[in-house]
Design a protein around this motif. Structure first.
Motif, PDB file in Angstrom:
ATOM      1  N   VAL A  41       5.024   9.893   4.620  1.00 19.20           N
ATOM      2  CA  VAL A  41       6.153   9.620   3.726  1.00 19.20           C
ATOM      3  C   VAL A  41       5.705   9.278   2.310  1.00 19.20           C
ATOM      4  O   VAL A  41       6.477   9.434   1.364  1.00 19.20           O
ATOM      5  N   VAL A  42       4.484   8.798   2.153  1.00 23.73           N
ATOM      6  CA  VAL A  42       3.913   8.602   0.818  1.00 23.73           C
ATOM      7  C   VAL A  42       3.013   9.807   0.578  1.00 23.73           C
ATOM      8  O   VAL A  42       1.988   9.983   1.245  1.00 23.73           O
ATOM      9  N   THR A  43       3.425  10.654  -0.356  1.00 19.59           N
ATOM     10  CA  THR A  43       2.800  11.967  -0.516  1.00 19.59           C
ATOM     11  C   THR A  43       2.347  12.184  -1.956  1.00 19.59           C
ATOM     12  O   THR A  43       2.563  11.352  -2.836  1.00 19.59           O
ATOM     13  N   LEU A  48      -3.104  15.509  11.516  1.00 26.25           N
ATOM     14  CA  LEU A  48      -4.428  15.791  12.074  1.00 26.25           C
ATOM     15  C   LEU A  48      -5.423  16.118  10.973  1.00 26.25           C
ATOM     16  O   LEU A  48      -6.585  15.678  11.016  1.00 26.25           O
ATOM     17  N   ALA A  49      -4.993  16.871   9.982  1.00 28.99           N
ATOM     18  CA  ALA A  49      -5.880  17.173   8.853  1.00 28.99           C
ATOM     19  C   ALA A  49      -6.297  15.891   8.150  1.00 28.99           C
ATOM     20  O   ALA A  49      -7.467  15.720   7.769  1.00 28.99           O
ATOM     21  N   ASP A  50      -5.351  14.971   7.964  1.00 30.57           N
ATOM     22  CA  ASP A  50      -5.678  13.697   7.315  1.00 30.57           C
ATOM     23  C   ASP A  50      -6.649  12.884   8.165  1.00 30.57           C
ATOM     24  O   ASP A  50      -7.613  12.304   7.645  1.00 30.57           O
ATOM     25  N   ALA A  51      -6.395  12.834   9.479  1.00 32.28           N
ATOM     26  CA  ALA A  51      -7.280  12.068  10.370  1.00 32.28           C
ATOM     27  C   ALA A  51      -8.692  12.640  10.361  1.00 32.28           C
ATOM     28  O   ALA A  51      -9.682  11.887  10.320  1.00 32.28           O
ATOM     29  N   ASN A  98       2.123   4.682  11.640  1.00 36.31           N
ATOM     30  CA  ASN A  98       0.854   5.392  11.753  1.00 36.31           C
ATOM     31  C   ASN A  98       0.831   6.563  10.781  1.00 36.31           C
ATOM     32  O   ASN A  98       1.726   7.411  10.802  1.00 36.31           O
ATOM     33  N   GLY A  99      -0.187   6.607   9.915  1.00 37.81           N
ATOM     34  CA  GLY A  99      -0.363   7.732   9.009  1.00 37.81           C
ATOM     35  C   GLY A  99       0.742   7.961   8.011  1.00 37.81           C
ATOM     36  O   GLY A  99       1.057   9.117   7.713  1.00 37.81           O
ATOM     37  N   PRO A 100       1.343   6.911   7.414  1.00 42.11           N
ATOM     38  CA  PRO A 100       2.443   7.156   6.472  1.00 42.11           C
ATOM     39  C   PRO A 100       1.988   7.671   5.111  1.00 42.11           C
ATOM     40  O   PRO A 100       2.803   8.176   4.340  1.00 42.11           O
ATOM     41  N   THR A 101       0.686   7.542   4.815  1.00 40.56           N
ATOM     42  CA  THR A 101       0.166   7.951   3.510  1.00 40.56           C
ATOM     43  C   THR A 101      -0.732   9.170   3.686  1.00 40.56           C
ATOM     44  O   THR A 101      -1.706   9.126   4.430  1.00 40.56           O
ATOM     45  N   THR A 102      -0.403  10.251   3.002  1.00 43.16           N
ATOM     46  CA  THR A 102      -1.222  11.454   3.129  1.00 43.16           C
ATOM     47  C   THR A 102      -2.545  11.285   2.393  1.00 43.16           C
ATOM     48  O   THR A 102      -2.704  10.395   1.548  1.00 43.16           O
ATOM     49  N   LYS A 103      -3.484  12.173   2.693  1.00 41.58           N
ATOM     50  CA  LYS A 103      -4.799  12.124   2.047  1.00 41.58           C
ATOM     51  C   LYS A 103      -4.666  12.235   0.535  1.00 41.58           C
ATOM     52  O   LYS A 103      -5.325  11.505  -0.216  1.00 41.58           O
ATOM     53  N   ARG A 115      -9.069   1.285   3.605  1.00 40.28           N
ATOM     54  CA  ARG A 115      -8.998   2.312   4.658  1.00 40.28           C
ATOM     55  C   ARG A 115     -10.396   2.808   5.022  1.00 40.28           C
ATOM     56  O   ARG A 115     -10.740   2.911   6.196  1.00 40.28           O
ATOM     57  N   ALA A 116     -11.185   3.114   4.003  1.00 37.68           N
ATOM     58  CA  ALA A 116     -12.531   3.618   4.262  1.00 37.68           C
ATOM     59  C   ALA A 116     -13.375   2.572   4.977  1.00 37.68           C
ATOM     60  O   ALA A 116     -14.139   2.894   5.898  1.00 37.68           O
ATOM     61  N   ALA A 117     -13.234   1.309   4.570  1.00 35.97           N
ATOM     62  CA  ALA A 117     -13.998   0.237   5.208  1.00 35.97           C
ATOM     63  C   ALA A 117     -13.569   0.050   6.655  1.00 35.97           C
ATOM     64  O   ALA A 117     -14.410  -0.087   7.554  1.00 35.97           O
ATOM     65  N   ALA A 118     -12.264   0.025   6.903  1.00 35.27           N
ATOM     66  CA  ALA A 118     -11.753  -0.167   8.264  1.00 35.27           C
ATOM     67  C   ALA A 118     -12.194   0.969   9.171  1.00 35.27           C
ATOM     68  O   ALA A 118     -12.626   0.740  10.320  1.00 35.27           O
TER      69      ALA A 118
END
Length: 420
Positions: A302-304, A12-15, A321-326, A398-401
């Motif tokens: 999982v990618v941190t 949620l923090a990443d989203a 969904n959301g496998p890469t953290t911020k 990601r930012a563009a999408a």
């Protein structure tokens, strides 16, 4: 928690961080930001289960409907022991952006029950599914919110949901869920749609970055609903799939795994572990293998920050969904690793779910070729939208999408107006 009530870390923090950056890029005010950040409806329910030994346990269930601006809510149902409300909130938000990005007329939703499916019999899972469906029935429906399979659920789960909802309303309602068996109104091609879409996007990304499938290698984390067929489609396209993993282990072959034989091994044993003709691999090491394409296709986070600096793949295709953290995202960007975000890479499932919903309304079934052709057409269009926007604005994919998706949701909201 922060003073604003937002979590300091996790999906949620990443989203929310992704949304905040997008709002700043688009120049929206704080009122619009809050509207986009806040779920329209949330439900938490008690899911009691009488087990086969006659004991009773109680699980927590959730359904979050993030946004309705572009249409009824849409999103999967997962059964997993670590499910919590914040995770479901994040996944629902990502579903809103995913639907908008690939231009299907849905908002985002997500559901979950905090249960470990492997610890329960099929009869127990049926009882849990039916009880959960009855509890959330006031807020779902073919014009309101349409669940679909996710982690720990499948087409049988959807059949139970459809039957339970239909019994409650007194007539068969095929369109209340998608991802059903074909014989109950499911769509041909739905079972492999997310995997097919991820592989198709991988081919487009490889081509855009001068990579030839026959000369490229890949590793796939997860060998379940998404990863198994994604590995198969990549292999069929000529990519050498060197490693795959699941919750019980991982296997590696420098010359490439035989994905069909590996699938047969998993069907016999329940895991990729012990597959003959491959070396055992520490599952954590798969993320940093020397391959061209990495496909995290299991769970989020999982990618941190701990492993992103060691990722050797040139392209990451987010099958999960959301496998890469911020934090990992920032590290990969600095290292010029291309990340194709989840809201594009794994959107094949929701696209074909939309096709299934349309077919249910038409009482007509399309051929698998029609489904696959229309799937690839939509994904290709979305891919070109993303790379053009990224190039024009100097943004990551990601930012563009996310910007494209948030803008479309905002435009729909503004056109509808604020009630009352």
């Amino acid at each position: 928690m922060t003073r604003s009530g937002h979590p300091k870390q996790g999906p949620l923090a990443d989203a929310l961080a992704q949304l905040a950056a997008t709002v700043e890029h688009l120049g929206y005010d704080e009122g619009m930001h809050q509207m986009l950040a806040t779920a329209r409806r949330e439900m938490q329910v008690s899911v009691p289960l009488r087990r086969d030994d006659d004991s009773v346990v109680v699980y927590s269930g959730y359904r979050v409907q993030h946004n309705f601006s572009r249409g009824p809510a849409k999103g999967g149902l997962r059964f997993a022991s670590n499910v919590d409300l914040d995770e479901i909130r994040a996944l629902a938000m990502w579903m809103t952006w995913k639907c908008a990005l690939v231009d299907v007329p849905y908002g985002g939703a997500k559901g979950g029950v905090a249960i470990e499916p492997r610890d329960h019999s099929n009869r127990e899972l049926e009882r849990v599914t039916r009880r959960y469906t009855s509890e959330i029935s006031p807020i779902i429906g073919p014009e309101v919110d349409i669940p679909a399979p996710d982690i720990g659920t499948n087409e049988q789960t959807m059949a139970w949901m459809m039957d339970t909802y239909s019994a409650l309303v007194g007539h068969t309602v095929q369109g209340v869920v998608t991802g059903k068996p074909v014989g109950l109104g499911g769509s041909r091609g739905r079972a492999t749609a997310t995997s097919r879409g991820a592989a198709h996007i991988a081919m487009l990304a490889m081509a855009a970055h001068g990579m030839q499938p026959e000369k490229s290698t890949a590793a796939v984390q997860g060998f379940g609903k998404v990863g198994r067929d994604a590995a198969r489609f990549l292999s069929q396209s000529g990519v050498t799939v060197r490693a795959v993993s699941d919750v019980d282990g991982a296997v590696y072959s420098a010359a490439g795994l035989d994905i069909i034989h590996l699938g047969a091994h998993v069907d016999r044993t329940g895991s990729v572990a012990g597959f003959e003709g491959a070396e055992a691999l520490d599952p954590a090491d798969l993320i940093t293998l020397d391959v061209d394409v990495l496909v995290p296709a299991a769970v989020e986070g999982v990618v941190t920050a701990d492993n992103a600096a060691n990722v050797r793949a040139r392209i990451v295709i987010e099958g999960a969904n959301g496998p890469t953290t911020k934090e990992a995202d920032a590290i990969l960007m600095e290292r010029d690793v291309v990340v194709v975000p989840d809201i594009l890479a794994n959107a094949g499932g929701v696209i074909v779910s939309y096709f299934e919903w349309v077919q249910a309304h038409q009482a007509y079934q399309w051929s698998e070729r029609e489904v696959n052709d229309r799937l690839e057409e939509r994904l290709t269009a979305a891919w070109h939208d993303v790379i053009q926007y990224a190039s024009a604005h100097g943004l990551t994919y990601r930012a563009a999408a996310t910007a494209i998706a948030v803008r479309r949701v905002t435009e729909a909201h503004r056109q509808r107006g604020l009630y009352p």
